[in-house]
Design a protein around this motif. Structure first.
Motif, PDB file in Angstrom:
ATOM      1  N   ASP A  32      45.310  34.634  43.168  1.00 52.76           N
ATOM      2  CA  ASP A  32      44.904  33.217  43.141  1.00 52.76           C
ATOM      3  C   ASP A  32      45.197  32.636  41.759  1.00 52.76           C
ATOM      4  O   ASP A  32      45.100  31.422  41.563  1.00 52.76           O
ATOM      5  CB  ASP A  32      43.433  33.024  43.532  1.00 52.76           C
ATOM      6  CG  ASP A  32      42.450  33.693  42.576  1.00 52.76           C
ATOM      7  OD1 ASP A  32      42.837  34.089  41.462  1.00 52.76           O
ATOM      8  OD2 ASP A  32      41.264  33.808  42.955  1.00 52.76           O
ATOM      9  N   GLY A  33      45.496  33.501  40.812  1.00 55.09           N
ATOM     10  CA  GLY A  33      45.916  33.070  39.483  1.00 55.09           C
ATOM     11  C   GLY A  33      44.776  32.835  38.507  1.00 55.09           C
ATOM     12  O   GLY A  33      45.036  32.550  37.333  1.00 55.09           O
ATOM     13  N   VAL A  34      43.523  32.962  38.950  1.00 55.62           N
ATOM     14  CA  VAL A  34      42.398  32.608  38.086  1.00 55.62           C
ATOM     15  C   VAL A  34      41.314  33.694  38.017  1.00 55.62           C
ATOM     16  O   VAL A  34      40.856  34.056  36.940  1.00 55.62           O
ATOM     17  CB  VAL A  34      41.740  31.283  38.550  1.00 55.62           C
ATOM     18  CG1 VAL A  34      40.499  30.967  37.723  1.00 55.62           C
ATOM     19  CG2 VAL A  34      42.744  30.130  38.462  1.00 55.62           C
ATOM     20  N   TYR A  35      40.895  34.193  39.180  1.00 56.29           N
ATOM     21  CA  TYR A  35      39.740  35.093  39.210  1.00 56.29           C
ATOM     22  C   TYR A  35      40.100  36.425  38.570  1.00 56.29           C
ATOM     23  O   TYR A  35      41.256  36.870  38.615  1.00 56.29           O
ATOM     24  CB  TYR A  35      39.309  35.331  40.658  1.00 56.29           C
ATOM     25  CG  TYR A  35      37.864  35.761  40.819  1.00 56.29           C
ATOM     26  CD1 TYR A  35      36.844  34.828  40.762  1.00 56.29           C
ATOM     27  CD2 TYR A  35      37.527  37.091  41.056  1.00 56.29           C
ATOM     28  CE1 TYR A  35      35.517  35.204  40.939  1.00 56.29           C
ATOM     29  CE2 TYR A  35      36.210  37.476  41.233  1.00 56.29           C
ATOM     30  CZ  TYR A  35      35.208  36.525  41.165  1.00 56.29           C
ATOM     31  OH  TYR A  35      33.899  36.907  41.339  1.00 56.29           O
ATOM     32  N   ASN A  36      39.108  37.051  37.971  1.00 59.36           N
ATOM     33  CA  ASN A  36      39.319  38.393  37.438  1.00 59.36           C
ATOM     34  C   ASN A  36      37.980  39.105  37.402  1.00 59.36           C
ATOM     35  O   ASN A  36      36.931  38.484  37.466  1.00 59.36           O
ATOM     36  CB  ASN A  36      39.981  38.335  36.064  1.00 59.36           C
ATOM     37  CG  ASN A  36      39.226  37.416  35.137  1.00 59.36           C
ATOM     38  OD1 ASN A  36      38.149  37.759  34.650  1.00 59.36           O
ATOM     39  ND2 ASN A  36      39.763  36.219  34.922  1.00 59.36           N
ATOM     40  N   GLU A  37      38.029  40.409  37.310  1.00 61.95           N
ATOM     41  CA  GLU A  37      36.827  41.238  37.284  1.00 61.95           C
ATOM     42  C   GLU A  37      37.082  42.478  36.441  1.00 61.95           C
ATOM     43  O   GLU A  37      38.225  42.734  36.040  1.00 61.95           O
ATOM     44  CB  GLU A  37      36.415  41.649  38.717  1.00 61.95           C
ATOM     45  CG  GLU A  37      35.224  40.866  39.251  1.00 61.95           C
ATOM     46  CD  GLU A  37      34.003  40.952  38.331  1.00 61.95           C
ATOM     47  OE1 GLU A  37      33.876  41.910  37.544  1.00 61.95           O
ATOM     48  OE2 GLU A  37      33.164  40.049  38.400  1.00 61.95           O
ATOM     49  N   SER A  38      36.018  43.221  36.179  1.00 61.65           N
ATOM     50  CA  SER A  38      36.127  44.448  35.394  1.00 61.65           C
ATOM     51  C   SER A  38      35.133  45.489  35.883  1.00 61.65           C
ATOM     52  O   SER A  38      34.120  45.147  36.496  1.00 61.65           O
ATOM     53  CB  SER A  38      35.796  44.179  33.914  1.00 61.65           C
ATOM     54  OG  SER A  38      36.701  43.282  33.349  1.00 61.65           O
ATOM     55  N   LEU A  39      35.443  46.727  35.592  1.00 62.06           N
ATOM     56  CA  LEU A  39      34.499  47.832  35.770  1.00 62.06           C
ATOM     57  C   LEU A  39      34.704  48.782  34.605  1.00 62.06           C
ATOM     58  O   LEU A  39      35.797  48.836  34.020  1.00 62.06           O
ATOM     59  CB  LEU A  39      34.786  48.602  37.068  1.00 62.06           C
ATOM     60  CG  LEU A  39      34.491  47.902  38.410  1.00 62.06           C
ATOM     61  CD1 LEU A  39      35.033  48.750  39.561  1.00 62.06           C
ATOM     62  CD2 LEU A  39      32.991  47.645  38.586  1.00 62.06           C
ATOM     63  N   THR A  40      33.678  49.579  34.288  1.00 61.50           N
ATOM     64  CA  THR A  40      33.906  50.691  33.372  1.00 61.50           C
ATOM     65  C   THR A  40      34.702  51.742  34.140  1.00 61.50           C
ATOM     66  O   THR A  40      34.724  51.743  35.386  1.00 61.50           O
ATOM     67  CB  THR A  40      32.588  51.323  32.895  1.00 61.50           C
ATOM     68  OG1 THR A  40      31.957  51.928  34.036  1.00 61.50           O
ATOM     69  CG2 THR A  40      31.652  50.286  32.269  1.00 61.50           C
ATOM     70  N   LEU A  41      35.316  52.663  33.413  1.00 59.23           N
ATOM     71  CA  LEU A  41      36.102  53.702  34.080  1.00 59.23           C
ATOM     72  C   LEU A  41      35.206  54.550  34.980  1.00 59.23           C
ATOM     73  O   LEU A  41      35.599  54.899  36.097  1.00 59.23           O
ATOM     74  CB  LEU A  41      36.806  54.573  33.027  1.00 59.23           C
ATOM     75  CG  LEU A  41      37.771  55.612  33.589  1.00 59.23           C
ATOM     76  CD1 LEU A  41      38.897  54.964  34.381  1.00 59.23           C
ATOM     77  CD2 LEU A  41      38.351  56.456  32.439  1.00 59.23           C
ATOM     78  N   SER A  42      33.991  54.863  34.536  1.00 63.67           N
ATOM     79  CA  SER A  42      33.141  55.715  35.377  1.00 63.67           C
ATOM     80  C   SER A  42      32.688  54.970  36.626  1.00 63.67           C
ATOM     81  O   SER A  42      32.609  55.562  37.708  1.00 63.67           O
ATOM     82  CB  SER A  42      31.975  56.319  34.595  1.00 63.67           C
ATOM     83  OG  SER A  42      31.139  55.301  34.131  1.00 63.67           O
TER      84      SER A  42
END
Ligand SMILES: Nc1nc2c(c(=O)[nH]1)N[C@H]1C(S)=C(S)[C@@H](COP(=O)(O)O)O[C@H]1N2
Ligand SMILES: [Mo]
Length: 229
Positions: free
Chosen positions: A140-150
């Motif tokens: 969508d060109g806008v949304y993003n997210e993250s997680l730690t590696l674990s």
């Protein structure tokens, strides 16, 4: 129709004001803006969605199919890779059945998701020792997210190709979305296009706007929902 639904969502949002006033104001402002732009499109209930609501932070998202969809895995890895849909389908598939919980209050019980374990893609790419987190990007060109590696290595974190035992629909973020079973649904990035291994967690779209980065259901965002796992 659109107006009633938006108002009902604001009603749900109002229930969360006690827990997280500034966050809720942000979401209401967003829903208000969305309603102004397109009263029927952005925040509508999905037809036959079984309780799901449609969320997008942009007004239109390109459609991707067999021939145009690609998922890249890159960043702090030894073997960056690009996958087609067929290649993802050819990998071992895992199916989970858990409740889905949105941070605004709605919950959908026992929803099947299936796809490739994120850990399998990370293992295939070979995460370097300095890689400690994952950044997800969306077409969508806008949304993003993250997680730690674990967090990302949990068995109930999927690169999902199927939802409700059907291919993930465009509205639900298809052909491929992330599914993070133990966390609020904002972690489950729709229209997934990139998985980048990074050295630090970078707050995602809603997290920049006040929501918790570690979004465990019932243990974050000032909420007391029953855990989903
Ligand atoms: N790309 C993208 N992913 C997203 C969102 C979004 O706006 N854009 N919204 C999140 C939120 S807040 C929720 S509740 C779910 C909604 O998923 P659904 O539209 O399939 O119900 O998607 C999450 N992933
Ligand atoms: Mo959400």
């Amino acid at each position: 129709m659109g107006r009633r639904i938006v108002l009902s969502m604001l009603g749900l949002g109002a229930a969360g004001v006690v827990a997280a006033p500034q966050l809720q104001r942000g979401l209401e402002a967003f829903l208000g803006a969305a309603a102004d732009k397109d009263p029927t499109g952005l925040t509508e209930l999905l037809p036959n969605g079984g309780g799901f609501r449609y969320y997008s932070v942009v007004s239109s998202v390109p459609r991707k199919d067999e021939s145009s969809y690609r998922l890249t895995v890159d960043g702090l890895v030894d073997r960056p890779a690009t996958y087609t849909l067929d290649q993802l389908r050819a990998l071992p598939q895992t199916r989970t059945v858990r409740d889905v919980q949105c941070v605004t209050g709605w919950r959908v019980p026992q929803t099947p998701f299936s796809g490739v374990k994120l850990s399998a893609l990370l293992d295939a790419a070979g995460v370097r020792p300095e890689g400690k987190a994952i950044r997800f990007t969306c077409f969508d060109g806008v949304y993003n997210e993250s997680l730690t590696l674990s967090q990302a290595r949990r068995d109930d974190v999927l690169v999902a190709l199927r939802m409700q035992d059907k291919p993930v629909s465009h509205s639900h973020g298809g052909p491929v979305r992330l599914y993070v079973a133990p966390m609020y649904f904002y972690k489950s990035a729709k229209w997934l296009s990139g998985i980048t291994v990074t050295s630090d967690v970078r707050p995602g779209y809603w997290e920049e706007r006040g929501y918790d980065v570690d979004a465990w259901v019932g243990r974050s965002n000032g909420r007391t929902d029953a855990p989903t796992v």
